[in-house]
Design an enzyme around this catalytic site. Structure first.
Site, short mmCIF file in Angstrom:
data_model
loop_
_atom_site.label_atom_id
_atom_site.label_comp_id
_atom_site.label_asym_id
_atom_site.label_seq_id
_atom_site.Cartn_x
_atom_site.Cartn_y
_atom_site.Cartn_z
N GLY A 6 0.81 -1.20 0.00
CA GLY A 6 0.00 0.00 0.00
C GLY A 6 0.84 1.25 0.00
O GLY A 6 1.96 1.26 -0.52
N GLU A 28 5.64 -3.52 0.77
CA GLU A 28 5.74 -3.18 -0.65
C GLU A 28 4.93 -1.91 -0.85
O GLU A 28 3.70 -1.94 -0.85
CB GLU A 28 5.22 -4.31 -1.54
N CYS A 62 4.00 -2.36 -8.18
CA CYS A 62 4.73 -1.36 -7.39
C CYS A 62 6.08 -1.00 -7.99
O CYS A 62 6.57 0.11 -7.80
CB CYS A 62 4.91 -1.86 -5.95
#
Length: 202
Positions: A6, A28, A62
């Site tokens: 997040g 992450e 990400c």
């Protein structure tokens, strides 16, 4: 053990609370990940890496590349080939290997992508590829998008887009490119493309 995916803001909170309890954690968090292409890079490999790094999962990873520095001496060749490959990507919802890029995950994410691109174009960025929804393919499809002439003050310059959008920047000085790539509050991943792994870039 806590694993969190997040925002950086929430990640700091998770890390702090986990450390107070001596609990291990893996975070992450967001990224505005850079790619630097040096003049001696293998052009086709770098273009292939850029296409995969920018547009896999429609940029919703990400570690997706959102910013790219390309040396002046190879700018025209690299950008031309990258744009060509990007425009040729096969978009769709099929669950087989005939499709190279799918849709965004939510209307909220679509709105963020559209906002970043519209803001950049309104402030003078150039659109080299993409830049529009594809409702003919489904409700959340957005074309893989390449922008140039992106500057500070544009949302896409510093904020995480988390979609199929990348900004390209020419450079002459390797030191300058590295400084600009590092000038971000994110620090998740980065890549440097060169044939010489012993150049000792710092």
């Amino acid at each position: 053990f806590v694993m969190f995916t997040g925002s950086g803001r929430t990640g700091r909170l998770v890390a702090r609370q986990a450390s107070e309890r001596l609990i291990g954690c893996s975070l992450e968090l967001g990224g505005k990940n850079p790619m630097i292409v040096l003049p001696d890079a293998d052009l086709e490999k770098a273009v292939d890496g850029a296409v995969r790094g920018c547009f896999s999962a429609a940029g919703q990873i990400c570690v997706s590349i959102e910013r790219m520095w390309v040396h002046d001496s190879i700018w025209d060749r690299f950008v031309g080939r990258f744009v060509e490959r990007t425009k040729a990507l096969r978009l769709g919802a099929a669950l087989d290997y005939s499709i190279e890029m799918g849709s965004l995950a939510s209307e909220r994410q679509m709105a963020a992508v559209e906002d970043h691109v519209a803001d950049a174009l309104a402030q003078g960025a150039r659109l080299l590829a993409g830049g529009r929804r594809r409702p003919d393919l489904g409700p959340l499809f957005y074309e893989p998008t390449i922008l140039a002439d992106v500057r500070p003050g544009m949302k896409v310059y510093a904020e995480e887009t988390f979609g199929p959008v990348v900004s390209l920047y020419p450079f002459t000085s390797e030191t300058e490119a590295i400084e600009q790539a590092n000038a971000t509050r994110y620090g998740l991943s980065a890549s440097i493309w060169t044939r010489n792994a012993e150049r000792g870039l710092r």
